[in-house]
Design a protein around this motif. Sequence first.
Motif, PDB file in Angstrom:
ATOM      1  N   GLU B  97       0.825  -1.221   0.000  1.00  0.00           N
ATOM      2  CA  GLU B  97       0.000   0.000   0.000  1.00  0.00           C
ATOM      3  C   GLU B  97       0.850   1.258   0.000  1.00  0.00           C
ATOM      4  O   GLU B  97       0.489   2.264  -0.613  1.00  0.00           O
ATOM      5  N   VAL B 101      -0.122   3.923  -2.735  1.00  0.00           N
ATOM      6  CA  VAL B 101      -0.580   5.257  -2.344  1.00  0.00           C
ATOM      7  C   VAL B 101       0.380   6.318  -2.874  1.00  0.00           C
ATOM      8  O   VAL B 101      -0.034   7.367  -3.361  1.00  0.00           O
ATOM      9  N   TYR B 102       1.685   6.010  -2.828  1.00  0.00           N
ATOM     10  CA  TYR B 102       2.665   6.974  -3.332  1.00  0.00           C
ATOM     11  C   TYR B 102       2.521   7.151  -4.837  1.00  0.00           C
ATOM     12  O   TYR B 102       2.655   8.259  -5.356  1.00  0.00           O
ATOM     13  N   ARG B 104      -0.115   7.117  -6.497  1.00  0.00           N
ATOM     14  CA  ARG B 104      -1.258   8.002  -6.776  1.00  0.00           C
ATOM     15  C   ARG B 104      -0.855   9.469  -6.769  1.00  0.00           C
ATOM     16  O   ARG B 104      -1.419  10.275  -7.502  1.00  0.00           O
ATOM     17  N   TYR B 105       0.117   9.822  -5.934  1.00  0.00           N
ATOM     18  CA  TYR B 105       0.564  11.218  -5.897  1.00  0.00           C
ATOM     19  C   TYR B 105       1.162  11.622  -7.246  1.00  0.00           C
ATOM     20  O   TYR B 105       1.247  12.791  -7.571  1.00  0.00           O
ATOM     21  N   PHE B 106       1.619  10.619  -8.006  1.00  0.00           N
ATOM     22  CA  PHE B 106       2.193  10.906  -9.326  1.00  0.00           C
ATOM     23  C   PHE B 106       1.199  10.629 -10.449  1.00  0.00           C
ATOM     24  O   PHE B 106       1.571  10.588 -11.616  1.00  0.00           O
ATOM     25  N   GLU B 107      -0.056  10.417 -10.061  1.00  0.00           N
ATOM     26  CA  GLU B 107      -1.114  10.148 -11.050  1.00  0.00           C
ATOM     27  C   GLU B 107      -0.793   8.941 -11.913  1.00  0.00           C
ATOM     28  O   GLU B 107      -1.019   8.941 -13.127  1.00  0.00           O
TER      29      GLU B 107
END
Lengths: 261, 306
Positions: B97, B101-102, B104-107
């Motif tokens: 995770e 999750v990380y 996602r910060y970079f799309e």
Amino acid sequence: MYRELLALSWPSWRAYRVWQRNLDSYRRYYWASLVGNLGEPFLYLLAMGYGLGSYIGEIEGMSYLQYLAPGLLVSSAMFAATFEGTYGTYLRMAHLKTYEAILATPLTLQDVVLGDLLWATTKGLISGLIMLLVLLPFGLLPSPWALLLPLVLIVVGLLFSALAMVVAALSPNWEFFNYYLTLFISPMFFFSGVFFPLTNFPSWVKGVSAFLPLTYAVALSRALTMGEVSVSLLAPLLWMLLPTLLFGCISLSLIRRRIIK
Amino acid sequence: MGKGIIQARDLVKRFGELTAVDGISFVVREGECLGFLGPNGAGKTTTIRMIYAISPLTAGELYVADYDIRHHPRKIKGMIGVVPQENNLDPDLTVLENLLVYARYFEIHKQEAVRRAFELLDFLELREKKDRLIEELSAGMKRRLIIARALIQRPRILILDEPTTGLDPQARHLIWQRLRSLKREGVTQILTTHYMEEATQLCDRVAIMDQGMILRLGSPQELVAAEVGEEVIELQVGEDEEARIKGFLEGSPFIWEQAGDTLYLYCSNGREVLASLARYPHLRLVHRPATLEDLFLKLTGRRLRE
């Protein structure tokens, strides 16, 4: 400070990623959190509404339980948003270094702060919605205007999240939150018209009460619950939205000062 | 000044009265590994924090891939993977995770993120631990995971702040191997370290910093050869002999210095020096090639910092 406020650039939709991160971490312990959200206001409703209420006649033309319900509703949102905005924010900002980790990605501090603000608001909303579900079967939401109550919960959540994050930004340690909770939140809970009208109190108490944001939330909530809706309700709404904007900006500015070195 | 993927000109960073970085200029070439070495408080971490746009410049100019750091921090952060000095993994999330999750910060799209996450878990030998919480990991595993996290966005530039401090030799060597293999793939790397061996193993060039300034910048071999020479002779002398030996050295052409009970002779003709020292048969001496550590200590001094 003034210059810093002006220099703030807008956050982006990426704040949603921070909100998502908080939701993912919440999934791990949400039952415990829900019990906490629900427990206290529900106990107040039961003990004061039924217990004390059976000895009290009507207040402002309604049963005590009915008088109590709208205030406890917004209070539960206030408490949930407050705890998340203080302890939750502080945990991520100062203790876990989550902010540092996220700032090394394309997100900016504005995104992170807005994401956390929206998350604390969400916690307030969740808590309030559960309370609404409890009130419904008791017949304590007589007017269809009550459908607008979730919007009030969001406004309450935003306001108290913003306030709490100002406190979190200033906090040197965990104990610091006691000042805020004991000296501000608790008195507000008792002197914002949740439990009793302030009509018989000396004028200075009423004056102080007029500065407590919960007072306006309670008034708004009660008016929608009872269907006493008029244009004059825009005033309390404004008295909640303006400080939200102000404290939101202040919290961002203070967190920036704390984090960006 | 040559063109590189990172160009820094007269970088200054002040914290109130303290000047942490005092007007440094450097270029990082695409695909190289540049190491910042220096004692504690030299300004290494502050310098790299400015590069990944988490710490605003007080003065100077900084361009990453031709983007001005003042105007395009989001773009720049989107191409840099960061391994910070302090582990800041998310303790509420599992190993897998943490990566997702990380991402996602970079799309990065969920499917792609999962694919990359497993690839990286394999690369850093963490796949078995994918469902563990962070607190259950050893220090070496946490460090590997944080490197995996920095790689999830396929960065052009990887910044590592003391990547192996506090790790055992096995964990350290695994990380070194992985970093070398990333370098072969063309990832530019910037690292800070206290370990001269680490710098020698990984870095094409090193910048030796002290008191916010870059004292020397160049390839470790060239710097050592130019500043220290090829060989070092360490002499451990007792108090009774010290005066006599030093008297002899004063009259000799050798470059030497003293630290505590040890004399260091820097030279390129060790055998001759040893021959001339033969008249002192009781000396305890070590004859070895000059290293980056000699250069480092020569430039920054041998006294303790902090």
